[in-house]
Design an enzyme around this catalytic site. Structure first.
Site, mmCIF file in Angstrom:
data_model
loop_
_atom_site.group_PDB
_atom_site.id
_atom_site.type_symbol
_atom_site.label_atom_id
_atom_site.label_comp_id
_atom_site.label_asym_id
_atom_site.label_seq_id
_atom_site.Cartn_x
_atom_site.Cartn_y
_atom_site.Cartn_z
ATOM 1 C CB SER A 24 -10.130 10.138 2.777
ATOM 2 O OG SER A 24 -9.876 11.640 2.895
ATOM 3 C CD GLU A 83 -2.730 16.730 -3.767
ATOM 4 O OE1 GLU A 83 -1.614 16.533 -3.976
ATOM 5 O OE2 GLU A 83 -3.468 16.580 -2.984
ATOM 6 C CG ASN A 86 0.030 10.820 -5.065
ATOM 7 O OD1 ASN A 86 1.292 10.978 -5.091
ATOM 8 N ND2 ASN A 86 -0.948 11.597 -5.027
ATOM 9 C CD1 TRP A 87 3.989 6.576 -1.052
ATOM 10 C CD2 TRP A 87 5.965 6.841 -1.020
ATOM 11 N NE1 TRP A 87 4.521 5.256 -0.802
ATOM 12 C CE2 TRP A 87 5.939 5.512 -0.525
ATOM 13 C CE3 TRP A 87 7.612 7.392 -1.067
ATOM 14 C CZ2 TRP A 87 6.845 4.762 -0.546
ATOM 15 C CZ3 TRP A 87 8.714 6.475 -0.828
ATOM 16 C CH2 TRP A 87 8.269 4.946 -0.552
ATOM 17 C CE LYS A 88 -1.724 13.138 -1.805
ATOM 18 N NZ LYS A 88 -2.888 14.115 -1.669
ATOM 19 C CG HIS A 136 -3.323 14.107 -7.673
ATOM 20 N ND1 HIS A 136 -3.465 15.041 -6.883
ATOM 21 C CD2 HIS A 136 -3.332 12.910 -7.253
ATOM 22 C CE1 HIS A 136 -4.049 14.754 -5.803
ATOM 23 N NE2 HIS A 136 -3.860 13.417 -6.020
ATOM 24 C CD GLU A 185 -7.294 10.490 -6.539
ATOM 25 O OE1 GLU A 185 -6.744 9.888 -5.591
ATOM 26 O OE2 GLU A 185 -6.422 11.676 -7.015
ATOM 27 N N GLY A 198 -7.479 14.063 0.905
ATOM 28 C CA GLY A 198 -6.822 14.410 2.219
ATOM 29 C C GLY A 198 -7.581 14.999 3.027
HETATM 30 C C1 PEP Z 1 -4.571 11.179 -3.543
HETATM 31 O O1 PEP Z 1 -3.809 12.291 -3.220
HETATM 32 O O2 PEP Z 1 -4.523 10.827 -4.685
HETATM 33 C C2 PEP Z 1 -5.311 10.905 -2.390
HETATM 34 C C3 PEP Z 1 -6.292 9.952 -2.637
HETATM 35 O O3 PEP Z 1 -5.341 11.451 -0.984
HETATM 36 P P1 PEP Z 1 -5.744 10.836 0.271
HETATM 37 O O4 PEP Z 1 -5.901 9.255 0.140
HETATM 38 O O5 PEP Z 1 -4.969 11.240 1.402
HETATM 39 O O6 PEP Z 1 -7.060 11.469 0.462
#
Ligand code: PEP
Length: 253
Positions: free
Chosen positions: A216, A102, A11-13, A100, A171, A177
């Site tokens: 993470s 976010e 997931n490049w966001k 997600h 998640e 993050g």
């Molecule tokens: C995500 O945004 O889906 C995610 C898992 O981010 P990160 O790996 O940076 O925690």
């Protein structure tokens, strides 16, 4: 006993430029993907879907797929700024992340809206990656199970037996993050809860639904997380922006 093919999805966001995307994607595609036995996807900002689709196509790899990070709940029409499922299909997406944290947090997306998006994606022939997860406060209050089950129940309720066609991503919000990761045991125990909920809805077919872990995940913790019996892949944020890290996670799957 279940053993769906693992999926490692990046997931490049909201990161990237035409130039940096090209460098990153070429490095990923030149990695050892041909030897990889898992599916790989990159979920990129919408404006770059066509760019990444061309790069994937020219690599001619059956295991590499394109994904989007969100989609409109509407079919088409007067929704300025929104992007529809058919548009995502049109530019070559196979997957789309819905719900997600976010989006739930910063865009106030409800369980119901997320379910509608998942349903729309499925109807258009896209595979929704439905994200669920508890906040730190919910975990500390003992509400982890209740939260993830409520989030998933909304999707099951709307799409019924088609639930076997989705991907679920667990998640924990506190791990996204932050550099904090759920331990393999913590993740496995939530994945088992989700698997049981899917089984109650879909019977034995639930064994083939991929439940990804996200939060993470990195080259050092990937192997222990991915070796848990109900963890069928990863949704990778930060580490998907570095080709070497992303490739190490793919290799660990
Ligand atoms: C995500 O945004 O889906 C995610 C898992 O981010 P990160 O790996 O940076 O925690």
């Amino acid at each position: 006993m279940h053993s769906p093919k693992k999926l490692i999805a990046g997931n490049w966001k909201m990161n990237g430029t035409l130039e940096s995307n090209s460098t990153l994607m070429r490095a990923v595609l030149e990695g050892d993907l041909r030897a990889s036995i898992c599916d790989v996807a990159v979920c990129v900002p919408s404006v770059y879907l066509s760019q990444i689709h061309s790069l994937i196509q020219s690599a001619n790899l059956t295991t590499a797929h394109l994904g989007a990070q969100d989609v409109s709940a509407h079919e088409k029409g007067a929704y300025t700024g929104e992007i529809s499922v058919s548009m995502l299909k049109d530019v070559g997406a196979t997957y789309v992340i819905v719900g997600h944290s976010e989006r739930r947090q910063f865009h106030h997306e409800s369980d119901q809206l997320v379910a509608i998006k998942a349903e729309r994606a499925l109807k258009a022939g896209l595979i929704p990656i439905v994200c669920v997860g508890e906040t730190q406060q919910e975990r500390e209050s003992g509400l982890t199970e209740v939260t993830v089950k409520r989030q998933l129940a909304a999707v099951i309720h709307l799409i019924g037996h088609c639930i076997t066609e989705i991907v679920v991503a667990y998640e924990p919000v506190w791990a996204i993050g932050t550099g904090l990761t759920a331990t393999p045991e913590q993740a496995q125990s939530v994945h088992a809860v989700l698997r049981a909920q899917l089984k109650a809805a879909a019977g034995e077919g639930a064994a083939n639904i991929r439940i990804l872990y996200g939060g993470s995940m990195n080259p050092s913790n990937a192997k222990s997380l991915l070796s848990q019996s109900d963890i069928d892949g990863g949704l990778i944020g930060g580490a998907s922006l570095k080709a070497t890290d992303f490739l190490s996670i793919i290799a660990a799957a």
